[in-house]
Motif scaffolding. Sequence first.
Motif, PDB file in Angstrom:
ATOM      1  N   VAL A  29       4.097   1.949   2.161  1.00 25.61           N
ATOM      2  CA  VAL A  29       4.989   3.011   1.703  1.00 25.61           C
ATOM      3  C   VAL A  29       4.376   4.329   2.163  1.00 25.61           C
ATOM      4  CG1 VAL A  29       6.041   4.166  -0.268  1.00 25.61           C
ATOM      5  CG2 VAL A  29       5.710   1.671  -0.306  1.00 25.61           C
ATOM      6  N   ILE A  30       5.053   4.975   3.098  1.00 25.07           N
ATOM      7  CA  ILE A  30       4.604   6.282   3.577  1.00 25.07           C
ATOM      8  C   ILE A  30       5.197   7.339   2.665  1.00 25.07           C
ATOM      9  CG2 ILE A  30       4.804   7.967   5.449  1.00 25.07           C
ATOM     10  CD1 ILE A  30       4.845   5.667   7.396  1.00 25.07           C
ATOM     11  N   ALA A  31       4.333   8.094   1.992  1.00 24.02           N
ATOM     12  CA  ALA A  31       4.789   9.075   1.010  1.00 24.02           C
ATOM     13  C   ALA A  31       4.323  10.460   1.424  1.00 24.02           C
ATOM     14  CB  ALA A  31       4.241   8.719  -0.366  1.00 24.02           C
ATOM     15  N   ALA A  32       5.284  11.329   1.777  1.00 23.67           N
ATOM     16  CA  ALA A  32       4.947  12.686   2.215  1.00 23.67           C
ATOM     17  C   ALA A  32       6.199  13.551   2.088  1.00 23.67           C
ATOM     18  CB  ALA A  32       4.439  12.658   3.656  1.00 23.67           C
ATOM     19  N   ARG A  33       6.108  14.804   2.528  1.00 26.91           N
ATOM     20  CA  ARG A  33       7.252  15.709   2.365  1.00 26.91           C
ATOM     21  C   ARG A  33       8.192  15.671   3.566  1.00 26.91           C
ATOM     22  NH1 ARG A  33       3.761  20.871   1.822  1.00 26.91           N
ATOM     23  NH2 ARG A  33       2.969  19.680   3.595  1.00 26.91           N
ATOM     24  N   GLU A  37       9.963  10.422  -0.130  1.00 29.17           N
ATOM     25  CA  GLU A  37       9.636  11.854  -0.153  1.00 29.17           C
ATOM     26  C   GLU A  37       8.870  12.151  -1.434  1.00 29.17           C
ATOM     27  OE1 GLU A  37      13.001  14.306   0.602  1.00 29.17           O
ATOM     28  OE2 GLU A  37      11.874  16.166   0.263  1.00 29.17           O
ATOM     29  N   VAL A  38       7.731  12.810  -1.292  1.00 29.41           N
ATOM     30  CA  VAL A  38       6.953  13.177  -2.476  1.00 29.41           C
ATOM     31  C   VAL A  38       6.259  14.504  -2.238  1.00 29.41           C
ATOM     32  CG1 VAL A  38       4.770  12.052  -1.777  1.00 29.41           C
ATOM     33  CG2 VAL A  38       5.299  12.299  -4.205  1.00 29.41           C
ATOM     34  N   ALA A  98       0.831  -1.209   0.000  1.00 31.13           N
ATOM     35  CA  ALA A  98       0.000   0.000   0.000  1.00 31.13           C
ATOM     36  C   ALA A  98       0.862   1.253   0.000  1.00 31.13           C
ATOM     37  CB  ALA A  98      -0.900   0.010   1.234  1.00 31.13           C
ATOM     38  N   VAL A  99       0.570   2.173  -0.914  1.00 30.90           N
ATOM     39  CA  VAL A  99       1.198   3.497  -0.906  1.00 30.90           C
ATOM     40  C   VAL A  99       0.189   4.467  -0.299  1.00 30.90           C
ATOM     41  CG1 VAL A  99       2.103   5.373  -2.325  1.00 30.90           C
ATOM     42  CG2 VAL A  99       2.556   2.993  -2.973  1.00 30.90           C
ATOM     43  N   ASP A 129       6.288  14.650 -11.708  1.00 27.19           N
ATOM     44  CA  ASP A 129       7.538  13.887 -11.758  1.00 27.19           C
ATOM     45  C   ASP A 129       7.854  13.281 -10.392  1.00 27.19           C
ATOM     46  OD1 ASP A 129       7.973  14.345 -14.424  1.00 27.19           O
ATOM     47  OD2 ASP A 129       9.137  16.182 -14.070  1.00 27.19           O
ATOM     48  N   SER A 130       7.616  14.068  -9.351  1.00 26.31           N
ATOM     49  CA  SER A 130       7.840  13.575  -7.991  1.00 26.31           C
ATOM     50  C   SER A 130       6.925  12.379  -7.713  1.00 26.31           C
ATOM     51  CB  SER A 130       7.569  14.725  -7.006  1.00 26.31           C
ATOM     52  OG  SER A 130       7.600  14.284  -5.691  1.00 26.31           O
ATOM     53  N   VAL A 131       5.703  12.453  -8.175  1.00 26.01           N
ATOM     54  CA  VAL A 131       4.736  11.358  -7.968  1.00 26.01           C
ATOM     55  C   VAL A 131       5.174  10.108  -8.752  1.00 26.01           C
ATOM     56  CG1 VAL A 131       2.368  10.655  -8.466  1.00 26.01           C
ATOM     57  CG2 VAL A 131       2.807  12.871  -7.398  1.00 26.01           C
ATOM     58  N   ARG A 132       5.675  10.315  -9.954  1.00 28.21           N
ATOM     59  CA  ARG A 132       6.175   9.155 -10.739  1.00 28.21           C
ATOM     60  C   ARG A 132       7.339   8.487 -10.022  1.00 28.21           C
ATOM     61  NH1 ARG A 132       5.872  12.493 -15.910  1.00 28.21           N
ATOM     62  NH2 ARG A 132       3.814  12.005 -16.757  1.00 28.21           N
ATOM     63  N   ARG A 133       8.222   9.331  -9.459  1.00 28.57           N
ATOM     64  CA  ARG A 133       9.365   8.770  -8.716  1.00 28.57           C
ATOM     65  C   ARG A 133       8.888   7.999  -7.478  1.00 28.57           C
ATOM     66  NH1 ARG A 133      11.667  13.788 -10.116  1.00 28.57           N
ATOM     67  NH2 ARG A 133      11.281  14.668  -8.042  1.00 28.57           N
ATOM     68  N   MET A 134       7.821   8.498  -6.856  1.00 29.89           N
ATOM     69  CA  MET A 134       7.250   7.809  -5.691  1.00 29.89           C
ATOM     70  C   MET A 134       6.790   6.400  -6.072  1.00 29.89           C
ATOM     71  SD  MET A 134       3.603   8.707  -3.845  1.00 29.89           S
ATOM     72  CE  MET A 134       2.692   8.117  -5.292  1.00 29.89           C
ATOM     73  N   ALA A 135       6.079   6.303  -7.179  1.00 32.96           N
ATOM     74  CA  ALA A 135       5.573   4.985  -7.613  1.00 32.96           C
ATOM     75  C   ALA A 135       6.739   4.056  -7.944  1.00 32.96           C
ATOM     76  CB  ALA A 135       4.641   5.147  -8.810  1.00 32.96           C
ATOM     77  N   GLN A 136       7.754   4.598  -8.608  1.00 30.32           N
ATOM     78  CA  GLN A 136       8.913   3.777  -8.973  1.00 30.32           C
ATOM     79  C   GLN A 136       9.662   3.301  -7.727  1.00 30.32           C
ATOM     80  OE1 GLN A 136       9.480   2.642 -12.148  1.00 30.32           O
ATOM     81  NE2 GLN A 136      10.825   1.277 -10.975  1.00 30.32           N
ATOM     82  N   ALA A 137       9.779   4.202  -6.745  1.00 27.71           N
ATOM     83  CA  ALA A 137      10.464   3.834  -5.495  1.00 27.71           C
ATOM     84  C   ALA A 137       9.708   2.706  -4.787  1.00 27.71           C
ATOM     85  CB  ALA A 137      10.573   5.056  -4.576  1.00 27.71           C
ATOM     86  N   ALA A 138       8.381   2.771  -4.807  1.00 26.90           N
ATOM     87  CA  ALA A 138       7.577   1.706  -4.175  1.00 26.90           C
ATOM     88  C   ALA A 138       7.801   0.385  -4.898  1.00 26.90           C
ATOM     89  CB  ALA A 138       6.101   2.091  -4.185  1.00 26.90           C
TER      90      ALA A 138
END
Length: 257
Positions: free
Chosen positions: A38-42, A65-66, A13-14, A72-81
């Motif tokens: 996956v905790i996604a925040a600043r 970090e997102v 879960a993201v 682009d930051s959101v795409r990197r978040m998904a890739q990191a997960a």
Amino acid sequence: MTSSLFDLAGRVAVVTGGNGGIGLGMATGLARAGAAIVIAARDQKKSADAAEGLQKLGARVATVEVDVQDQDSVRRMAQAALDRFQRIDILVANAGINIRRPPEDFAAAEWQKVLDVNLSGPFFCAQAVHPAMKAQGGGKIITIGSMMSIFAMPMAPAYGATKGAVVQLTRSLATAWAKDNIQVNCVLPGWIDTNLTRQARKEVSGLHERILARTPAGRWGDPVDFAGIAVFLASHASDFLTGTAIPVDGGYSVLGG
Ligand code: NDP
């Protein structure tokens, strides 16, 4: 089948804004049901603290970090997960903000910021996880509306606009991605004790008492009140439920008179 209805073992879960408030309440429910989180925040310090708490429950946890306004930051978040856990089964698009101001005083930049975080954010996040969910044969997306998806407040023109729109976005995604076995549902929280509303309670005199008087349950909500709905909407228990907007509000939205 019944015993596994709510089981999330092996799922990933993201959770955007998962480092506090309602997001952390949902993440806690998902972790207890067996999901990796996956905790996604600043704020990375806040995310690390939240991760530590979830790890104590035995969950596998990563932080990313997102800034959900930034595609682009959101795409990197998904890739990191995906790099960390190789799959994404659940997205909780929870990150949100409010700027309290009467409509006549709203600056264009303020208006845009609320739209970017609360509306473009969930859309970018859903778009970013869709390929993985589709490839895996399904997934669950949970968006977060508000009582402002139904009612209005004079000081929340941008917030209300985004929270109304997120319900329609949810329905659009639900109809578009049903073919991919992705269920998309929106949760409409009532008045919940978090950083967001703590600020409002400071700024609006009498708000605390008015909400108490207006809520049939007779209390403000707590982030832990969102653990159960998160598990339900993330699990097989909700496989035939999509495009809905479900109030979790202690009865606030059904009280007449
Ligand atoms: P909080 O302020 O406690 O949580 C908001 C979260 O969003 C934080 O974890 C914050 O983390 C994150 N966030 C904010 N901006 C961004 C950004 N640009 N990118 C990534 N993450 C971001 O508030 P709540 O828990 O109350 O709010 C969660 C959701 O619930 C929101 O969508 C809100 O509108 C909704 N809601 C809340 C209600 C309530 O009564 N509390 C009622 C109805 C709806 P960080 O700062 O580290 O980025």
